[in-house]
Design an enzyme around this catalytic site. Sequence first.
Site, PDB file in Angstrom:
ATOM      1  N   ASP B 172      -0.387   2.065  13.916  1.00  0.00           N
ATOM      2  CA  ASP B 172      -0.057   0.772  13.313  1.00  0.00           C
ATOM      3  C   ASP B 172       1.153   0.114  13.962  1.00  0.00           C
ATOM      4  O   ASP B 172       2.159   0.773  14.213  1.00  0.00           O
ATOM      5  CB  ASP B 172       0.288   0.959  11.818  1.00  0.00           C
ATOM      6  CG  ASP B 172      -0.891   1.420  10.995  1.00  0.00           C
ATOM      7  OD1 ASP B 172      -0.899   1.138   9.791  1.00  0.00           O
ATOM      8  OD2 ASP B 172      -1.786   2.093  11.541  1.00  0.00           O
ATOM      9  N   HIS B 174       1.862  -3.473  12.949  1.00  0.00           N
ATOM     10  CA  HIS B 174       2.256  -4.397  11.880  1.00  0.00           C
ATOM     11  C   HIS B 174       3.236  -5.468  12.321  1.00  0.00           C
ATOM     12  O   HIS B 174       4.291  -5.661  11.707  1.00  0.00           O
ATOM     13  CB  HIS B 174       2.833  -3.616  10.690  1.00  0.00           C
ATOM     14  CG  HIS B 174       1.769  -3.009   9.836  1.00  0.00           C
ATOM     15  ND1 HIS B 174       0.814  -3.763   9.203  1.00  0.00           N
ATOM     16  CD2 HIS B 174       1.495  -1.730   9.524  1.00  0.00           C
ATOM     17  CE1 HIS B 174      -0.018  -2.972   8.548  1.00  0.00           C
ATOM     18  NE2 HIS B 174       0.374  -1.721   8.725  1.00  0.00           N
ATOM     19  N   ASP B 201      -4.385  -2.234  12.601  1.00  0.00           N
ATOM     20  CA  ASP B 201      -3.217  -2.762  11.877  1.00  0.00           C
ATOM     21  C   ASP B 201      -2.170  -3.325  12.839  1.00  0.00           C
ATOM     22  O   ASP B 201      -1.002  -2.923  12.841  1.00  0.00           O
ATOM     23  CB  ASP B 201      -2.614  -1.690  10.951  1.00  0.00           C
ATOM     24  CG  ASP B 201      -3.345  -1.634   9.615  1.00  0.00           C
ATOM     25  OD1 ASP B 201      -2.849  -0.964   8.696  1.00  0.00           O
ATOM     26  OD2 ASP B 201      -4.411  -2.265   9.485  1.00  0.00           O
ATOM     27  N   ASP B 204       0.327  -8.383  10.122  1.00  0.00           N
ATOM     28  CA  ASP B 204       0.838  -8.394   8.742  1.00  0.00           C
ATOM     29  C   ASP B 204       2.180  -7.676   8.635  1.00  0.00           C
ATOM     30  O   ASP B 204       2.441  -6.682   9.318  1.00  0.00           O
ATOM     31  CB  ASP B 204      -0.140  -7.748   7.745  1.00  0.00           C
ATOM     32  CG  ASP B 204      -1.246  -8.705   7.338  1.00  0.00           C
ATOM     33  OD1 ASP B 204      -2.343  -8.232   7.013  1.00  0.00           O
ATOM     34  OD2 ASP B 204      -0.999  -9.922   7.348  1.00  0.00           O
ATOM     35  N   ARG B 205       2.993  -8.183   7.738  1.00  0.00           N
ATOM     36  CA  ARG B 205       4.323  -7.660   7.418  1.00  0.00           C
ATOM     37  C   ARG B 205       5.372  -8.028   8.453  1.00  0.00           C
ATOM     38  O   ARG B 205       6.366  -8.669   8.138  1.00  0.00           O
ATOM     39  CB  ARG B 205       4.320  -6.140   7.219  1.00  0.00           C
ATOM     40  CG  ARG B 205       3.481  -5.685   6.048  1.00  0.00           C
ATOM     41  CD  ARG B 205       3.652  -4.186   5.846  1.00  0.00           C
ATOM     42  NE  ARG B 205       2.675  -3.666   4.920  1.00  0.00           N
ATOM     43  CZ  ARG B 205       2.770  -3.762   3.599  1.00  0.00           C
ATOM     44  NH1 ARG B 205       3.803  -4.346   3.055  1.00  0.00           N
ATOM     45  NH2 ARG B 205       1.836  -3.258   2.820  1.00  0.00           N
ATOM     46  N   ASN B 233      -7.569  -1.925   8.632  1.00  0.00           N
ATOM     47  CA  ASN B 233      -7.865  -2.624   7.376  1.00  0.00           C
ATOM     48  C   ASN B 233      -7.107  -3.948   7.263  1.00  0.00           C
ATOM     49  O   ASN B 233      -7.491  -4.824   6.484  1.00  0.00           O
ATOM     50  CB  ASN B 233      -7.610  -1.732   6.154  1.00  0.00           C
ATOM     51  CG  ASN B 233      -6.164  -1.307   6.034  1.00  0.00           C
ATOM     52  OD1 ASN B 233      -5.577  -0.814   6.997  1.00  0.00           O
ATOM     53  ND2 ASN B 233      -5.580  -1.474   4.877  1.00  0.00           N
ATOM     54  N   HIS B 234      -6.073  -4.116   8.067  1.00  0.00           N
ATOM     55  CA  HIS B 234      -5.363  -5.397   8.028  1.00  0.00           C
ATOM     56  C   HIS B 234      -5.955  -6.436   8.968  1.00  0.00           C
ATOM     57  O   HIS B 234      -5.509  -7.586   8.978  1.00  0.00           O
ATOM     58  CB  HIS B 234      -3.874  -5.192   8.340  1.00  0.00           C
ATOM     59  CG  HIS B 234      -3.073  -4.781   7.133  1.00  0.00           C
ATOM     60  ND1 HIS B 234      -2.386  -5.682   6.359  1.00  0.00           N
ATOM     61  CD2 HIS B 234      -2.919  -3.578   6.558  1.00  0.00           C
ATOM     62  CE1 HIS B 234      -1.805  -5.028   5.352  1.00  0.00           C
ATOM     63  NE2 HIS B 234      -2.116  -3.761   5.445  1.00  0.00           N
ATOM     64  N   HIS B 285      -9.145   4.073  12.427  1.00  0.00           N
ATOM     65  CA  HIS B 285      -7.898   3.662  11.767  1.00  0.00           C
ATOM     66  C   HIS B 285      -7.598   4.417  10.470  1.00  0.00           C
ATOM     67  O   HIS B 285      -6.508   4.951  10.296  1.00  0.00           O
ATOM     68  CB  HIS B 285      -7.909   2.159  11.469  1.00  0.00           C
ATOM     69  CG  HIS B 285      -6.704   1.722  10.700  1.00  0.00           C
ATOM     70  ND1 HIS B 285      -5.453   1.591  11.271  1.00  0.00           N
ATOM     71  CD2 HIS B 285      -6.531   1.427   9.383  1.00  0.00           C
ATOM     72  CE1 HIS B 285      -4.580   1.225  10.343  1.00  0.00           C
ATOM     73  NE2 HIS B 285      -5.203   1.112   9.200  1.00  0.00           N
ATOM     74  N   ARG B 424      -5.382   2.978  -3.122  1.00  0.00           N
ATOM     75  CA  ARG B 424      -5.576   1.818  -2.253  1.00  0.00           C
ATOM     76  C   ARG B 424      -6.627   0.864  -2.799  1.00  0.00           C
ATOM     77  O   ARG B 424      -6.615  -0.312  -2.511  1.00  0.00           O
ATOM     78  CB  ARG B 424      -6.058   2.278  -0.880  1.00  0.00           C
ATOM     79  CG  ARG B 424      -5.119   3.230  -0.197  1.00  0.00           C
ATOM     80  CD  ARG B 424      -4.768   2.692   1.144  1.00  0.00           C
ATOM     81  NE  ARG B 424      -4.156   3.728   1.955  1.00  0.00           N
ATOM     82  CZ  ARG B 424      -3.197   3.472   2.818  1.00  0.00           C
ATOM     83  NH1 ARG B 424      -2.768   2.253   2.971  1.00  0.00           N
ATOM     84  NH2 ARG B 424      -2.690   4.454   3.512  1.00  0.00           N
ATOM     85  N   HIS B 451      -2.868   4.395   9.613  1.00  0.00           N
ATOM     86  CA  HIS B 451      -3.013   3.925   8.222  1.00  0.00           C
ATOM     87  C   HIS B 451      -1.904   4.355   7.275  1.00  0.00           C
ATOM     88  O   HIS B 451      -1.655   3.710   6.273  1.00  0.00           O
ATOM     89  CB  HIS B 451      -4.369   4.395   7.690  1.00  0.00           C
ATOM     90  CG  HIS B 451      -4.882   3.670   6.485  1.00  0.00           C
ATOM     91  ND1 HIS B 451      -4.775   2.320   6.297  1.00  0.00           N
ATOM     92  CD2 HIS B 451      -5.550   4.139   5.401  1.00  0.00           C
ATOM     93  CE1 HIS B 451      -5.354   1.987   5.157  1.00  0.00           C
ATOM     94  NE2 HIS B 451      -5.838   3.066   4.592  1.00  0.00           N
TER      95      HIS B 451
END
Lengths: 153, 692
Positions: B172, B174, B201, B204-205, B233-234, B285, B424, B451
Amino acid sequence: MHSHTEFTPDQIEDFKEAFGLFDRVGDSQVAYNQVADIMRALGQNPTNKSVNKILGNPSADDLANKRLNFDAFLPMLKEVDAQPKGTYDDYVEGLRVFDKEGNGTVMGAELRIVLSTLGEKMNEQEIDALMAGQEDENGSVHYEAFVKHIMSV
Amino acid sequence: MGCGLRKSEVQQKKCDRAIRAALLIQRWYRQYVARLEIRRRCTWNIFQSIEYAGQQDQIKLYNFFGFLMDHFTPASSESKTVTLITHSFIQWERYFCYKSIDVPDSYTGPHLTFPMTFCGVSKLVEAFKHKQQLHARYVLQILGETWRLLRILPNISHLSSCHTKEITICGDLHGQLEDLLLIFYKNGLPSPEKPYVFNGDFVDRGKNSLEILLILFGFLLLYPNDVHLNRGNHEDHIVNLRYGFTKEVLGKYRVHGKKILKLLQKIFSWLPLATVIDHKVLIVHGGISDTTDLNVIARVDRHKVRKTFHFQFIVRNGDAGVPVDFRRRVRSLTHHSSTPSQGPPRRSLHNLHISHQQMNWSVDNELKKRRRLAGFDQSYGERKKPDSDSDPDSEGRLIPSVQMVDLLWSDPMPQNGCIPNEVRGGGCYWGPDVTEEVLGRHNLQLLIRSHECKQDGYEFCHNRRVLTIFSASNYYEVGSNRGAYIRMGADLVPHFVQYQASRTCRELTLRQSVGWTERSALQALRRQLFVHKSDLISAFREFDPNNTGIISPSHWASATESVLKLGLPWRVLRPQLVSSTKNGMVDYQDCKTMKNISDTSLLETMYKNHSNLETIFRIIDTDHSGLISYEEFRQTWKLLSSHLKTEISDDVIANLAQSIDFNKDGSIDINEFMEAFRLVDLSEGILQEIPQ
């Protein structure tokens, strides 16, 4: 001489929860080699030797693989709790041994040698972490402040 | 080790004292470290629980958001064009065409030519290092090319290892560009001699999600055989609404942001799902489940999959019936978890029940009215979704795929079995037996996944058959964790490189960095307590029939867990969160987080749902102006509250809307509104740090 008082039921519940935090497998038990650290996290400060003694002097294999549940752990905790802990004064006195000039400081370098060669030896990383920010520009450690620093965690 | 020859008793005594002193210091240092460690673990658990609880919350409304997205079409002329387009790839291309966009002379960022060259990608990396922004024309160009490429890639990429080069695998990111740049710095840029796998991922964030995507896509276009991207998943347009990527794009590209997002939506749906090295190492992932079958996954139409999160999970094998507390590694022996429930979303004290029909009616009506206003006369039940992600010659119908959701959302657990991942809200928890079975069935030897954030950037589990790799350092907070990547040669043995971006945190001592992260976690936790104040007080009162305001620590812990459901070690955390009386009891009304503020129920409900509200705002704000009218605000609130089965009167909403209209021009600025929640966090009297 240190007098031992019983743990209250609330304290025991607190210990149980903290104990659970160390279970990385999910069987409500912890490995033998975690026991000393759990006791320390719960406010004790035994030597590794004394913990091994209470565990029955396990072999290296036992330490890694044998597991313990909370009911077996609690009496061991009590036993360790009954041992003298060491007060602020004890620690200061202990460090004063190395205060050659009697001026409230010890040489950082000397302390490092002692900690890495005597007793239950610490490794370089541990010593660095312990001494971080404690030595002044002359390489001396003001040990009363040092003790206060560590006891404040 | 002794002190040498004993010359005299005095010497002997000195020696003994030295040893005793050493022992004292060593014991006490080890206690210090153990205490820091337990604080660090608690802090970690706090962050993780809150993160996952937030995701779970979003998942519950995922379908609702999806439905809104598809049906909340505005009356602007541009989108009329979109909706009238038939499922024609050519027409999509026209829509996404960059050619009409001119690059002005005043633009100082990088200029790109296509096909992508090494020079072009390097320019891109350099530009982003210097915080420049790529012009929308080039963004759309890169994205268009990427889309075209991804469409011909299979669901599962197969790589071969080689004696002369190692494969680099990253987890990830992010949106944390510093980490990607650090990886490139330490490891080198992707090339045919240095193949890379990025395991999802990317967005995001963090605040540079788009830059990361553009760099990764640039390298993908340049070296399509040596750069592999797995979907996370993002990589999902609805998740992005909540977790910051949508906002980032719209903020950076005010004119073309919407087009960019639409194209990204397609790109995400076309990202491959997994990578396999030498038919031996599977990289995906999230993870697997007991039903994972790579042959099925290889054949699915991945871009057509609709991710629905149902709470009626498929009955799984294993210990599915056992009420195990499977929250992370926090397995408190004292708190009794309720059986995994599919309960309704949290309610505030003041809710009134709206019957199911009533709720549907109000949502339906709102949407029907909107559609009429937008000029569509068909009822949405019959109409096929015009802006579906589907292909030219498809029906436009999306297919559910539990297998795909499992690949992107699942987490490993220590116990055997396979159970729904309720933390989740999607995917499952799978045990070591499932790992053995699935790997065995496919003749694989190792599963690499991401993840989950890990303290050291990576972690093995399931007898070293599952490896988690996470590449976003300082994910929760400065100093919280290291990032890592894997280098793997022909022997398929993973080697790890760890790092931590940001110079400042490396200079912190262990104690300082634990303290910093802990402070941040506790603040987040106190916020949760504040937000659930009403529910908490009523839970406490159940243990306090005589209204003394005092309850035992046990009761405090179990009441708090029953409301917050975070699975945290409340007893250990208690001294940081509430004040105790002299005999160890808890004064639940006096603690600093339980201030008596009048009429907070609406604020509380709003605050609890502010992320969801923001998501809905952004859906409704269809021209992406950042402004919504009073009326839209009111409708938004009504929609959400009816879905959550709470009821708020129109007067209250009107008053609230007026007070939020900071510049008194009749419209609400979304960003200002969300800013108001940040102000709530910072204001004194609500969050005070309890002195240590």
